[in-house]
Design a protein around this motif. Structure first.
Motif, PDB file in Angstrom:
ATOM      1  N   THR A 116      34.541  65.990  88.942  1.00 60.48           N
ATOM      2  CA  THR A 116      34.283  66.622  87.649  1.00 60.48           C
ATOM      3  C   THR A 116      34.088  68.110  87.870  1.00 60.48           C
ATOM      4  O   THR A 116      33.303  68.516  88.735  1.00 60.48           O
ATOM      5  CB  THR A 116      33.050  66.012  86.986  1.00 60.48           C
ATOM      6  OG1 THR A 116      33.259  64.612  86.806  1.00 60.48           O
ATOM      7  CG2 THR A 116      32.810  66.644  85.631  1.00 60.48           C
ATOM      8  N   ALA A 117      34.819  68.903  87.103  1.00 65.84           N
ATOM      9  CA  ALA A 117      34.822  70.346  87.299  1.00 65.84           C
ATOM     10  C   ALA A 117      34.319  71.066  86.061  1.00 65.84           C
ATOM     11  O   ALA A 117      34.528  70.619  84.931  1.00 65.84           O
ATOM     12  CB  ALA A 117      36.234  70.816  87.631  1.00 65.84           C
TER      13      ALA A 117
ATOM     14  N   LEU B 199      31.798  71.912  91.085  1.00 66.86           N
ATOM     15  CA  LEU B 199      32.712  70.831  91.420  1.00 66.86           C
ATOM     16  C   LEU B 199      31.880  69.692  92.009  1.00 66.86           C
ATOM     17  O   LEU B 199      31.152  69.904  92.979  1.00 66.86           O
ATOM     18  CB  LEU B 199      33.756  71.309  92.426  1.00 66.86           C
ATOM     19  CG  LEU B 199      34.616  72.482  91.948  1.00 66.86           C
ATOM     20  CD1 LEU B 199      35.262  73.209  93.114  1.00 66.86           C
ATOM     21  CD2 LEU B 199      35.684  71.985  90.975  1.00 66.86           C
ATOM     22  N   VAL B 200      31.987  68.514  91.422  1.00 65.34           N
ATOM     23  CA  VAL B 200      31.187  67.378  91.864  1.00 65.34           C
ATOM     24  C   VAL B 200      32.115  66.213  92.189  1.00 65.34           C
ATOM     25  O   VAL B 200      32.717  65.619  91.293  1.00 65.34           O
ATOM     26  CB  VAL B 200      30.158  66.964  90.800  1.00 65.34           C
ATOM     27  CG1 VAL B 200      29.335  65.788  91.299  1.00 65.34           C
ATOM     28  CG2 VAL B 200      29.261  68.146  90.438  1.00 65.34           C
ATOM     29  N   GLU B 201      32.208  65.907  93.471  1.00 65.74           N
ATOM     30  CA  GLU B 201      33.065  64.828  93.943  1.00 65.74           C
ATOM     31  C   GLU B 201      32.261  63.543  94.120  1.00 65.74           C
ATOM     32  O   GLU B 201      31.077  63.589  94.466  1.00 65.74           O
ATOM     33  CB  GLU B 201      33.720  65.189  95.280  1.00 65.74           C
ATOM     34  CG  GLU B 201      34.575  66.431  95.259  1.00 65.74           C
ATOM     35  CD  GLU B 201      33.816  67.703  95.640  1.00 65.74           C
ATOM     36  OE1 GLU B 201      34.476  68.729  95.891  1.00 65.74           O
ATOM     37  OE2 GLU B 201      32.563  67.676  95.687  1.00 65.74           O
ATOM     38  N   SER B 202      32.933  62.408  93.912  1.00 69.31           N
ATOM     39  CA  SER B 202      32.281  61.114  94.102  1.00 69.31           C
ATOM     40  C   SER B 202      33.343  60.063  94.392  1.00 69.31           C
ATOM     41  O   SER B 202      34.542  60.317  94.245  1.00 69.31           O
ATOM     42  CB  SER B 202      31.473  60.729  92.866  1.00 69.31           C
ATOM     43  OG  SER B 202      32.322  60.588  91.744  1.00 69.31           O
TER      44      SER B 202
ATOM     45  N   SER C 245      33.697  78.612  95.273  1.00 70.68           N
ATOM     46  CA  SER C 245      32.585  77.677  95.175  1.00 70.68           C
ATOM     47  C   SER C 245      33.094  76.259  95.376  1.00 70.68           C
ATOM     48  O   SER C 245      33.779  75.709  94.518  1.00 70.68           O
ATOM     49  CB  SER C 245      31.919  77.794  93.795  1.00 70.68           C
ATOM     50  OG  SER C 245      31.396  79.083  93.591  1.00 70.68           O
ATOM     51  N   TRP C 246      32.754  75.665  96.507  1.00 74.06           N
ATOM     52  CA  TRP C 246      33.147  74.289  96.790  1.00 74.06           C
ATOM     53  C   TRP C 246      32.004  73.335  96.458  1.00 74.06           C
ATOM     54  O   TRP C 246      30.831  73.710  96.505  1.00 74.06           O
ATOM     55  CB  TRP C 246      33.504  74.136  98.270  1.00 74.06           C
ATOM     56  CG  TRP C 246      34.742  74.872  98.662  1.00 74.06           C
ATOM     57  CD1 TRP C 246      34.846  76.180  99.019  1.00 74.06           C
ATOM     58  CD2 TRP C 246      36.073  74.337  98.720  1.00 74.06           C
ATOM     59  NE1 TRP C 246      36.154  76.495  99.293  1.00 74.06           N
ATOM     60  CE2 TRP C 246      36.920  75.380  99.135  1.00 74.06           C
ATOM     61  CE3 TRP C 246      36.624  73.073  98.478  1.00 74.06           C
ATOM     62  CZ2 TRP C 246      38.309  75.204  99.304  1.00 74.06           C
ATOM     63  CZ3 TRP C 246      37.991  72.905  98.657  1.00 74.06           C
ATOM     64  CH2 TRP C 246      38.820  73.960  99.064  1.00 74.06           C
ATOM     65  N   GLY C 247      32.351  72.114  96.169  1.00 70.12           N
ATOM     66  CA  GLY C 247      31.345  71.092  95.968  1.00 70.12           C
ATOM     67  C   GLY C 247      30.855  70.550  97.297  1.00 70.12           C
ATOM     68  O   GLY C 247      31.196  71.060  98.363  1.00 70.12           O
TER      69      GLY C 247
END
Length: 114
Positions: A23-24, A4-7, A103-105
């Motif tokens: 984006t996952a 998991l990618v946060e922005s 699994s966290w980003g």
């Protein structure tokens, strides 16, 4: 393996807007509900918004009418449009599948100045 990618976070004045993206990968994105959470140091992670596999959504009371969650299955991406931001929205924002993946980003920091 779930990733998991946060922005999209940043510093904004009260009343301003930000759009977060996540984006996952690791699960079939279109088959999973998605959610945004936020966490302030020393407090538990708080559920902010959920979108199911269609267009049904849920918002915690404090963000109703100000935040909008949406998704783009073609891009495996979930968004959180935040408007009329308040200092109390300051937090690290995370996304996750529903049911939650362990699994966290890394999250994305949102700072709202008064």
């Amino acid at each position: 393996q779930v990733q998991l990618v946060e922005s999209g976070g940043g510093l904004v004045q009260a009343g301003g807007s930000l759009r977060l993206s996540c984006t996952a990968s690791g699960r079939t994105f279109s088959a999973n509900a998605m959610a945004w959470y936020r966490q302030v140091p020393g407090k538990q992670r708080e559920l902010v918004a959920v979108i199911d596999t269609g267009t049904s959504t849920y918002y915690t009371n404090s963000v109703k009418g100000r935040f909008t969650i949406s998704r783009d299955n073609a891009k495996n991406t979930v968004y959180l449009q935040m408007t009329s931001l308040k200092p109390e929205d300051t937090a690290v924002y995370y996304c996750n599948y529903q049911p939650i993946s362990p699994s966290w980003g890394q999250g994305t920091q949102v700072n709202v100045s008064s």
